[in-house]
Design an enzyme around this catalytic site. Structure first.
Site, PDB file in Angstrom:
ATOM      1  N   ASN A  13      30.793  68.081  15.839  1.00 40.28           N
ATOM      2  CA  ASN A  13      30.640  68.774  14.555  1.00 40.28           C
ATOM      3  C   ASN A  13      29.174  68.635  14.177  1.00 40.28           C
ATOM      4  OD1 ASN A  13      30.608  69.715  11.957  1.00 40.28           O
ATOM      5  ND2 ASN A  13      31.921  68.107  11.104  1.00 40.28           N
ATOM      6  N   TRP A  14      28.458  69.707  14.358  1.00 42.43           N
ATOM      7  CA  TRP A  14      27.013  69.636  14.124  1.00 42.43           C
ATOM      8  C   TRP A  14      26.657  69.602  12.633  1.00 42.43           C
ATOM      9  CZ3 TRP A  14      24.096  73.280  18.103  1.00 42.43           C
ATOM     10  CH2 TRP A  14      24.206  72.710  19.378  1.00 42.43           C
ATOM     11  N   LYS A  15      27.633  69.934  11.784  1.00 42.95           N
ATOM     12  CA  LYS A  15      27.376  69.968  10.332  1.00 42.95           C
ATOM     13  C   LYS A  15      26.203  70.903  10.046  1.00 42.95           C
ATOM     14  CE  LYS A  15      29.580  65.505  10.042  1.00 42.95           C
ATOM     15  NZ  LYS A  15      29.697  64.199   9.392  1.00 42.95           N
ATOM     16  N   HIS A  98      37.446  69.487   6.476  1.00 42.10           N
ATOM     17  CA  HIS A  98      36.570  68.324   6.669  1.00 42.10           C
ATOM     18  C   HIS A  98      36.337  67.617   5.341  1.00 42.10           C
ATOM     19  CE1 HIS A  98      33.103  65.872   7.627  1.00 42.10           C
ATOM     20  NE2 HIS A  98      33.512  65.956   8.879  1.00 42.10           N
ATOM     21  N   GLU A 100      33.799  66.391   4.057  1.00 39.82           N
ATOM     22  CA  GLU A 100      32.604  66.815   3.305  1.00 39.82           C
ATOM     23  C   GLU A 100      32.903  68.073   2.497  1.00 39.82           C
ATOM     24  OE1 GLU A 100      29.968  66.675   6.666  1.00 39.82           O
ATOM     25  OE2 GLU A 100      30.158  64.493   6.649  1.00 39.82           O
ATOM     26  N   GLU A 170      39.904  61.291  10.236  1.00 42.88           N
ATOM     27  CA  GLU A 170      38.538  60.851   9.944  1.00 42.88           C
ATOM     28  C   GLU A 170      38.516  60.058   8.640  1.00 42.88           C
ATOM     29  OE1 GLU A 170      35.422  63.453  12.045  1.00 42.88           O
ATOM     30  OE2 GLU A 170      35.882  64.419  10.155  1.00 42.88           O
ATOM     31  N   GLY A 176      29.422  58.970   9.178  1.00 45.11           N
ATOM     32  CA  GLY A 176      27.980  58.914   8.974  1.00 45.11           C
ATOM     33  C   GLY A 176      27.482  57.568   8.481  1.00 45.11           C
ATOM     34  N   SER A 216      31.761  57.944  12.973  1.00 40.94           N
ATOM     35  CA  SER A 216      30.836  57.070  13.701  1.00 40.94           C
ATOM     36  C   SER A 216      31.314  56.778  15.126  1.00 40.94           C
ATOM     37  CB  SER A 216      30.568  55.769  12.926  1.00 40.94           C
ATOM     38  OG  SER A 216      29.963  56.071  11.670  1.00 40.94           O
ATOM     39  N   GLY A 237      30.146  63.540  14.897  1.00 42.25           N
ATOM     40  CA  GLY A 237      29.039  64.094  14.117  1.00 42.25           C
ATOM     41  C   GLY A 237      27.711  63.747  14.765  1.00 42.25           C
ATOM     42  N   GLY A 238      27.076  62.705  14.254  1.00 39.09           N
ATOM     43  CA  GLY A 238      25.726  62.330  14.686  1.00 39.09           C
ATOM     44  C   GLY A 238      25.515  62.289  16.193  1.00 39.09           C
TER      45      GLY A 238
HETATM   46  P1  13P Z   1      29.753  60.925  12.331  1.00 36.93           P
HETATM   47  O1  13P Z   1      30.155  60.895  13.779  1.00 36.93           O
HETATM   48  O2  13P Z   1      28.312  61.280  12.125  1.00 36.93           O
HETATM   49  O3  13P Z   1      30.205  59.714  11.587  1.00 36.93           O
HETATM   50  O4  13P Z   1      30.563  62.174  11.680  1.00 36.93           O
HETATM   51  C1  13P Z   1      31.922  62.245  11.877  1.00 36.93           C
HETATM   52  C2  13P Z   1      32.393  63.552  11.360  1.00 36.93           C
HETATM   53  O5  13P Z   1      32.402  63.781  10.178  1.00 36.93           O
HETATM   54  C3  13P Z   1      32.822  64.544  12.335  1.00 36.93           C
HETATM   55  O6  13P Z   1      33.456  65.602  11.695  1.00 36.93           O
END
Ligand code: 13P
Length: 255
Positions: A13-15, A98, A100, A170, A176, A216, A237-238
């Protein structure tokens, strides 16, 4: 059913990261690293990057997804993109719900359900996100919150349509933050989600549903998380923004 019979799905998930040119470059870097993977590999990217991503990933094992979609087919919804538009653009996957979106953009269990319905109607594959906030975990409400999110999002979804649903657990406190759920914590909730699906549908549907962990997850902790019986993949994510790290996670999922 044995976990080994479910194909793991590792999704990035590149956000809100990467321009179209950066998208092309990163996918070009990833392609040889994930070629021949023993799991499905999906990259979910910002709307503006979808065409670049589809073009860059063409002919490879990487599939592309969007990070959200609206519930209406079209209309006066400034800034939104419909499931129908994603389908027409050739995008096979979409993330819905998600945390967020829930935290910062007013997404509710009901709007998540409506978006799920729209995406299913277009035949898209959905990565449906659920997860508790830190305060909810501390108040011992994890099972209650995650069950309610899952049950509402799946209301009206048929057993046949469940083939197009992946659930991503999640925990919000792990996203994050660098603070990953322990494999035991992640397994406990993923197992609970599978039991809920068995109750809502049947054990066949529950056994066939891919359940991911996200929060994470990285190249160091992925193998241990993915070894758990009810964790069939990850939503990353990251670590999905760095080709080598993402490739290590993909490799770990195939084992
Ligand atoms: P991180 O891997 O950066 O914690 O993000 C997880 C996420 O929200 C994937 O959708």
């Amino acid at each position: 059913m044995n976990k080994a019979l479910r194909t793991p799905v590792i999704a990035g998930n590149w956000k809100m990261n990467n321009t179209p040119d950066e998208t092309k470059a990163l996918i070009a870097e990833m392609k040889p690293l994930v070629a021949g993977a023993d799991c499905k590999v999906v990259l979910c990217v910002p709307y503006i990057d979808l065409y670049a991503a589809l073009e860059a990933a063409a002919g490879s094992d990487i599939e592309i997804g969007a990070e959200n979609c609206h519930w209406a087919e079209k209309g006066a919804f400034t800034g939104e993109v419909s499931a129908k538009m994603l389908k027409a653009a050739g995008v096979p996957y979409v993330i819905i719900g998600h945390s967020e979106r829930r935290q910062y953009f007013g997404e509710t269990d009901i709007t998540v359900r409506n978006r799920v319905r729209a995406a299913l109607n277009e035949g898209l594959k959905i990565i449906l996100c659920v997860g508790e906030m830190l305060a909810e975990r501390k108040a011992d409400m994890t099972a209650e919150i995650v069950s309610a999110q899952t049950e509402v999002a799946l209301s009206g979804v048929t057993a046949e349509e469940m083939k197009n649903i992946i659930i991503a657990y999640e925990p919000v406190w792990a996203i994050g933050t660098g603070e990953t759920a322990t494999p035991e914590q992640a397994q406990e909730v993923c197992g609970m989600i599978r039991a809920l699906i068995a109750r809502l549908y049947n054990s066949e549907v529950a056994d066939a549903t891919v359940i991911q962990y996200g929060g994470s997850m990285n190249e160091k902790n992925a193998a241990e998380l993915l070894a758990k019986p009810d964790i069939d993949g990850g939503l990353i994510g990251g670590a999905s923004l760095v080709a080598e790290k993402f490739a290590v996670i993909v490799e770990a999922a195939g084992k």
